[in-house]
Design a protein around this motif. Structure first.
Motif, PDB file in Angstrom:
ATOM      1  N   GLN A 138       0.853  -1.609  -0.005  1.00  0.00           N
ATOM      2  CA  GLN A 138       0.156  -0.028  -0.268  1.00  0.00           C
ATOM      3  C   GLN A 138       0.589   1.326   0.239  1.00  0.00           C
ATOM      4  O   GLN A 138       0.749   2.227  -0.654  1.00  0.00           O
ATOM      5  N   ILE A 139       2.338   1.329   0.750  1.00  0.00           N
ATOM      6  CA  ILE A 139       3.179   2.250   0.298  1.00  0.00           C
ATOM      7  C   ILE A 139       3.481   2.287  -1.061  1.00  0.00           C
ATOM      8  O   ILE A 139       3.151   3.734  -0.899  1.00  0.00           O
ATOM      9  N   HIS A 140       3.439   1.311  -1.636  1.00  0.00           N
ATOM     10  CA  HIS A 140       4.542   1.477  -2.956  1.00  0.00           C
ATOM     11  C   HIS A 140       3.531   2.382  -3.878  1.00  0.00           C
ATOM     12  O   HIS A 140       3.571   2.707  -4.868  1.00  0.00           O
ATOM     13  N   GLU A 141       1.227   1.950  -3.142  1.00  0.00           N
ATOM     14  CA  GLU A 141       1.075   1.963  -3.937  1.00  0.00           C
ATOM     15  C   GLU A 141       0.362   3.337  -4.026  1.00  0.00           C
ATOM     16  O   GLU A 141       0.728   4.549  -5.400  1.00  0.00           O
ATOM     17  N   LEU A 142       0.874   4.318  -2.988  1.00  0.00           N
ATOM     18  CA  LEU A 142       0.622   5.660  -2.793  1.00  0.00           C
ATOM     19  C   LEU A 142       1.548   6.147  -3.904  1.00  0.00           C
ATOM     20  O   LEU A 142       1.629   7.349  -3.977  1.00  0.00           O
ATOM     21  N   LEU A 143       2.762   5.807  -3.450  1.00  0.00           N
ATOM     22  CA  LEU A 143       3.799   6.742  -3.546  1.00  0.00           C
ATOM     23  C   LEU A 143       3.530   6.171  -5.398  1.00  0.00           C
ATOM     24  O   LEU A 143       4.186   7.506  -5.956  1.00  0.00           O
ATOM     25  N   ALA A 144       3.824   5.417  -5.987  1.00  0.00           N
ATOM     26  CA  ALA A 144       3.308   4.988  -7.567  1.00  0.00           C
ATOM     27  C   ALA A 144       1.891   6.248  -7.913  1.00  0.00           C
ATOM     28  O   ALA A 144       1.898   6.213  -9.192  1.00  0.00           O
ATOM     29  N   GLY A 145       0.936   6.131  -7.696  1.00  0.00           N
ATOM     30  CA  GLY A 145      -0.454   7.084  -7.857  1.00  0.00           C
ATOM     31  C   GLY A 145       0.404   8.376  -7.746  1.00  0.00           C
ATOM     32  O   GLY A 145       0.045   9.542  -8.677  1.00  0.00           O
ATOM     33  N   HIS A 146       1.291   9.059  -6.670  1.00  0.00           N
ATOM     34  CA  HIS A 146       2.421   9.996  -7.327  1.00  0.00           C
ATOM     35  C   HIS A 146       2.917  10.281  -8.241  1.00  0.00           C
ATOM     36  O   HIS A 146       3.290  11.296  -9.039  1.00  0.00           O
ATOM     37  N   PHE A 147       3.895   8.806  -8.597  1.00  0.00           N
ATOM     38  CA  PHE A 147       4.683   9.193  -9.528  1.00  0.00           C
ATOM     39  C   PHE A 147       3.283   9.320 -11.539  1.00  0.00           C
ATOM     40  O   PHE A 147       4.378   9.783 -12.292  1.00  0.00           O
ATOM     41  N   PHE A 168      12.687   3.929  -5.764  1.00  0.00           N
ATOM     42  CA  PHE A 168      12.857   5.334  -5.010  1.00  0.00           C
ATOM     43  C   PHE A 168      12.956   5.303  -3.117  1.00  0.00           C
ATOM     44  O   PHE A 168      14.044   5.415  -2.210  1.00  0.00           O
ATOM     45  N   SER A 169      12.003   3.944  -2.688  1.00  0.00           N
ATOM     46  CA  SER A 169      12.246   3.698  -1.681  1.00  0.00           C
ATOM     47  C   SER A 169      13.223   2.357  -1.179  1.00  0.00           C
ATOM     48  O   SER A 169      14.138   2.518  -0.269  1.00  0.00           O
ATOM     49  N   THR A 170      13.976   1.595  -1.995  1.00  0.00           N
ATOM     50  CA  THR A 170      15.157   1.008  -1.893  1.00  0.00           C
ATOM     51  C   THR A 170      16.385   2.175  -2.117  1.00  0.00           C
ATOM     52  O   THR A 170      17.748   2.251  -1.257  1.00  0.00           O
TER      53      THR A 170
END
Length: 205
Positions: A138-147, A168-170
């Protein structure tokens, strides 16, 4: 004449409030210890001693160490998602939001999720493992939405938004290396450098 029903006091019973407080204390303490030391090195006795409750009190709320780990990790990840959402939404632009997010992440380094999960996985039930993975996703999906939004506005080049989110998380894992952060003035300075590096490789040409 029938008796009047007893007047009900407003709010939760005192015992319920106490139980909730202990429950939350156990979770926050366990999260901090797991992040610092990993799964295997932390015992229920250590968690109890750190938060001032007995081992029996922990078993009152959690059936086992794997269950406590699962709840602690999902709670931590949900809190990270909440902070991530707020920082990105409040920022005037994506780059500013990413810098704020990087600063917050780098200022609080912890054991890598991969390492913790590798240690804990043999002890976790499938449902517990799924809950943790789902919270992380869900964190990755949130970031992906902004990207994805930044791509649609031609700020970022065409790329898989989820790939950008995971990349980015890495990059943020650099904060876990003891030799990295001391080289820079502050987490903000390192965060600015990492975000600049990330965006220079992703900007539209």
């Amino acid at each position: 004449m029938p008796e009047k029903p007893a007047k009900r006091l407003p709010g939760r019973p005192k015992q319920a409030n106490t139980d909730i407080s202990i429950y939350q204390t156990i979770i926050s303490t366990a999260s901090a210890l797991f992040k610092e030391h990993g799964y295997e090195a932390v015992s229920l006795q250590q968690i109890g001693k750190q938060c001032g409750v007995s081992k029996q009190a922990i078993y009152y709320h959690f059936a086992s160490k794997p269950e406590l780990f699962s709840v602690a990790m999902t709670t931590m990840l949900q809190n990270i998602r909440t902070v991530t959402s707020r920082l990105l939404d409040d920022a005037g632009q994506l780059e500013q939001g990413l810098v704020l997010l990087a600063e917050a992440r780098l200022a609080n380094p912890h054991a890598e999720m991969v390492t913790m999960m590798r240690e804990a996985e043999p002890f976790l039930e499938k449902s517990q493992l799924h809950a943790i993975r789902e919270a992380e996703q869900q964190i990755h999906e949130l970031l992906a939405g902004h990207f994805r939004l930044a791509i649609s506005r031609n700020f970022l080049r065409e790329e898989d938004p989820m790939f950008l989110a995971e990349s980015f998380s890495t990059l943020m894992l650099m904060g876990n290396r003891e030799s990295t952060l001391p080289k820079y003035e502050s987490p903000l300075v390192l965060g600015q450098k990492l975000v600049a590096l990330f965006l220079q490789g992703a900007k539209a040409h």
